[in-house]
Scaffold this active site. Structure first.
Site, short mmCIF file in Angstrom:
data_model
loop_
_atom_site.label_atom_id
_atom_site.label_comp_id
_atom_site.label_asym_id
_atom_site.label_seq_id
_atom_site.Cartn_x
_atom_site.Cartn_y
_atom_site.Cartn_z
N ARG A 7 -9.88 0.07 8.84
CA ARG A 7 -9.38 -1.27 9.10
C ARG A 7 -10.42 -2.11 9.83
O ARG A 7 -10.16 -3.29 10.14
CB ARG A 7 -8.15 -1.17 10.01
CG ARG A 7 -6.91 -0.76 9.23
CD ARG A 7 -5.98 -1.78 9.29
NE ARG A 7 -4.67 -1.96 9.66
CZ ARG A 7 -3.59 -1.30 9.35
NH1 ARG A 7 -3.62 -0.19 8.72
NH2 ARG A 7 -2.44 -1.77 9.67
N ARG A 16 11.75 -5.56 4.79
CA ARG A 16 11.51 -4.12 4.52
C ARG A 16 12.51 -3.25 5.28
O ARG A 16 12.84 -3.52 6.43
CB ARG A 16 10.09 -3.74 4.94
CG ARG A 16 9.89 -2.22 4.88
CD ARG A 16 8.46 -1.81 4.99
NE ARG A 16 7.76 -2.45 6.09
CZ ARG A 16 6.44 -2.43 6.22
NH1 ARG A 16 5.69 -1.80 5.33
NH2 ARG A 16 5.87 -3.02 7.24
N ARG A 72 11.47 -1.21 10.78
CA ARG A 72 10.40 -0.86 11.71
C ARG A 72 10.37 -1.84 12.87
O ARG A 72 10.62 -3.03 12.68
CB ARG A 72 9.05 -0.89 10.97
CG ARG A 72 8.59 0.48 10.52
CD ARG A 72 7.41 0.44 9.60
NE ARG A 72 6.25 -0.31 10.07
CZ ARG A 72 5.12 -0.41 9.40
NH1 ARG A 72 5.00 0.18 8.22
NH2 ARG A 72 4.10 -1.09 9.88
N ARG A 98 -0.09 -9.37 13.25
CA ARG A 98 -0.72 -8.38 12.36
C ARG A 98 -1.58 -9.07 11.31
O ARG A 98 -2.66 -8.59 10.95
CB ARG A 98 0.36 -7.51 11.70
CG ARG A 98 0.97 -6.53 12.68
CD ARG A 98 2.32 -6.02 12.24
NE ARG A 98 2.26 -5.21 11.03
CZ ARG A 98 3.34 -4.85 10.34
NH1 ARG A 98 4.54 -5.20 10.73
NH2 ARG A 98 3.21 -4.10 9.26
N LYS A 106 0.85 -1.21 0.00
CA LYS A 106 0.00 0.00 0.00
C LYS A 106 0.88 1.26 0.00
O LYS A 106 0.71 2.14 -0.83
CB LYS A 106 -0.94 0.00 1.22
CG LYS A 106 -1.85 -1.22 1.29
CD LYS A 106 -2.78 -1.19 2.49
CE LYS A 106 -2.11 -1.29 3.83
NZ LYS A 106 -1.43 -2.58 4.13
P1 AP5 Z 1 4.80 -1.63 1.84
O1 AP5 Z 1 4.44 -0.81 0.68
O2 AP5 Z 1 5.59 -0.99 2.94
O3 AP5 Z 1 3.50 -2.38 2.40
P2 AP5 Z 1 2.23 -1.81 3.17
O4 AP5 Z 1 1.04 -2.48 2.58
O5 AP5 Z 1 2.25 -0.32 3.20
O6 AP5 Z 1 2.55 -2.44 4.59
P3 AP5 Z 1 2.47 -1.89 6.07
O7 AP5 Z 1 3.21 -2.93 6.90
O8 AP5 Z 1 2.93 -0.49 6.20
O9 AP5 Z 1 0.98 -2.02 6.34
P4 AP5 Z 1 0.32 -2.20 7.65
O10 AP5 Z 1 -1.06 -2.05 7.19
O11 AP5 Z 1 0.60 -3.39 8.47
O12 AP5 Z 1 1.02 -1.08 8.57
P5 AP5 Z 1 0.57 0.36 8.98
O13 AP5 Z 1 1.78 1.20 8.97
O14 AP5 Z 1 -0.64 0.79 8.25
O15 AP5 Z 1 5.61 -2.92 1.31
C1 AP5 Z 1 6.14 -3.89 2.20
C2 AP5 Z 1 7.50 -4.38 1.68
O16 AP5 Z 1 7.30 -5.11 0.47
C3 AP5 Z 1 8.49 -3.25 1.33
O17 AP5 Z 1 9.78 -3.65 1.69
C4 AP5 Z 1 8.35 -3.11 -0.20
O18 AP5 Z 1 9.57 -2.65 -0.80
C5 AP5 Z 1 8.01 -4.52 -0.62
N1 AP5 Z 1 7.11 -4.58 -1.79
C6 AP5 Z 1 6.04 -3.78 -2.06
N2 AP5 Z 1 5.43 -4.16 -3.21
C7 AP5 Z 1 6.14 -5.25 -3.66
C8 AP5 Z 1 6.02 -6.08 -4.82
N3 AP5 Z 1 5.04 -5.91 -5.72
N4 AP5 Z 1 6.92 -7.09 -4.97
C9 AP5 Z 1 7.92 -7.29 -4.05
N5 AP5 Z 1 8.10 -6.52 -2.95
C10 AP5 Z 1 7.21 -5.50 -2.75
O19 AP5 Z 1 0.10 0.08 10.49
C11 AP5 Z 1 1.03 -0.23 11.51
C12 AP5 Z 1 0.27 -0.42 12.81
O20 AP5 Z 1 -0.41 0.80 13.16
C13 AP5 Z 1 -0.83 -1.48 12.78
O21 AP5 Z 1 -0.34 -2.78 13.07
C14 AP5 Z 1 -1.78 -0.97 13.88
O22 AP5 Z 1 -1.28 -1.26 15.16
C15 AP5 Z 1 -1.72 0.54 13.69
N6 AP5 Z 1 -2.74 1.06 12.75
C16 AP5 Z 1 -2.52 1.72 11.58
N7 AP5 Z 1 -3.68 2.06 11.00
C17 AP5 Z 1 -4.67 1.62 11.82
C18 AP5 Z 1 -6.08 1.65 11.76
N8 AP5 Z 1 -6.73 2.22 10.71
N9 AP5 Z 1 -6.78 1.07 12.76
C19 AP5 Z 1 -6.16 0.51 13.83
N10 AP5 Z 1 -4.81 0.44 13.95
C20 AP5 Z 1 -4.07 0.99 12.95
#
Ligand code: AP5
Length: 204
Positions: free
Chosen positions: A90, A124, A152, A163, A15
């Site tokens: 979410r 990552r 991270r 997660r 994402k």
């Molecule tokens: P990346 O683009 O970083 O993936 P992402 O989908 O953004 O993953 P996140 O881990 O950031 O999502 P998340 O939803 O768990 O975390 P968030 O920060 O929102 O890509 C991942 C890796 O893969 C990278 O190394 C990239 O280079 C690689 N990659 C990408 N595309 C690729 C491809 N096509 N092929 C190969 N490699 C690829 O949330 C963190 C925490 O915050 C949550 O656990 C929760 O505690 C809290 N939180 C956040 N939002 C909420 C909410 N709305 N409600 C409740 N808690 C929340």
């Protein structure tokens, strides 16, 4: 307010990686709840203190905190013509709260199986200066950046499992919720970063 777009998918689906390109294509600013929470944690605010333990355990932060955070963010002038939500909503209550304040025009669901997720997340790395996202195998950082990239805190194999469990239990049902409203666009997230980006661009 004009329509907003939701980027949806499991942790590590790509994402954040795709958000910049979609923002450029649509002119909508990226609103990432994960980035906002991490900033609050690193600044040591009250919100950061509340959210930290949930994030480190791989659990979702309570809905009331997230909905408050988003409501404040949407008051900014740059949100007037819709935004690109990354990692929000979410849960069904978050989606219901969002529907009260914003019209959602599309939900882009990046679909990747759990086995690939673990490899993506554990490999990552982030550039703390620019926020650029890298991967040790799929998108290695350039030499001049490689010395400063960081991992991270929640990107360990153990936390990824929590997660993913939170995703399947609380977030995945939203796909059906948006699908019945005719808003869900399914994207195969298994290709390369460019292939996935092209596939999203072709649907916008
Ligand atoms: P990346 O683009 O970083 O993936 P992402 O989908 O953004 O993953 P996140 O881990 O950031 O999502 P998340 O939803 O768990 O975390 P968030 O920060 O929102 O890509 C991942 C890796 O893969 C990278 O190394 C990239 O280079 C690689 N990659 C990408 N595309 C690729 C491809 N096509 N092929 C190969 N490699 C690829 O949330 C963190 C925490 O915050 C949550 O656990 C929760 O505690 C809290 N939180 C956040 N939002 C909420 C909410 N709305 N409600 C409740 N808690 C929340």
């Amino acid at each position: 307010m004009e329509g907003s777009i939701v980027l949806f998918g499991p942790p590590g689906a790509g994402k954040g990686t795709q958000a910049g390109r979609i923002s450029e294509l649509t002119g909508k600013p990226q609103v990432s709840t994960g980035d906002m929470l991490r900033e609050a944690v690193s600044r040591g605010t009250d919100l950061g203190h509340e959210a930290k333990s949930f994030m480190e355990a791989g659990l979702l932060v309570p809905d009331s905190i997230i909905i408050g955070l988003i409501s404040e963010r949407l008051k900014n002038d740059d949100a007037a013509e819709g935004v690109l939500f990354d990692g929000f909503p979410r849960t069904i209550p978050q989606a219901e709260a969002l529907a009260e304040i914003v019209s959602v025009e599309a939900v882009i669901s990046i679909e990747v199986p759990d086995d690939s997720i673990v490899e993506r997340i554990v490999g990552r790395r982030m550039d703390p200066e620019t926020g650029e996202i890298y991967h040790i195998r799929f998108k290695p950082p350039p030499e001049e950046v490689s010395m400063r990239v960081v991992q991270r805190k929640d990107d360990t194999e153990e936390t990824v499992r929590s997660r993913l469990a939170a995703y399947h239990e609380q977030t995945a049902p939203l796909a059906e919720w948006y699908s019945t409203k005719g808003l869900l666009i399914r994207i195969d997230g298994n290709g390369s970063i460019d292939e996935v980006g092209n596939s999203i661009a072709s649907k916008l």
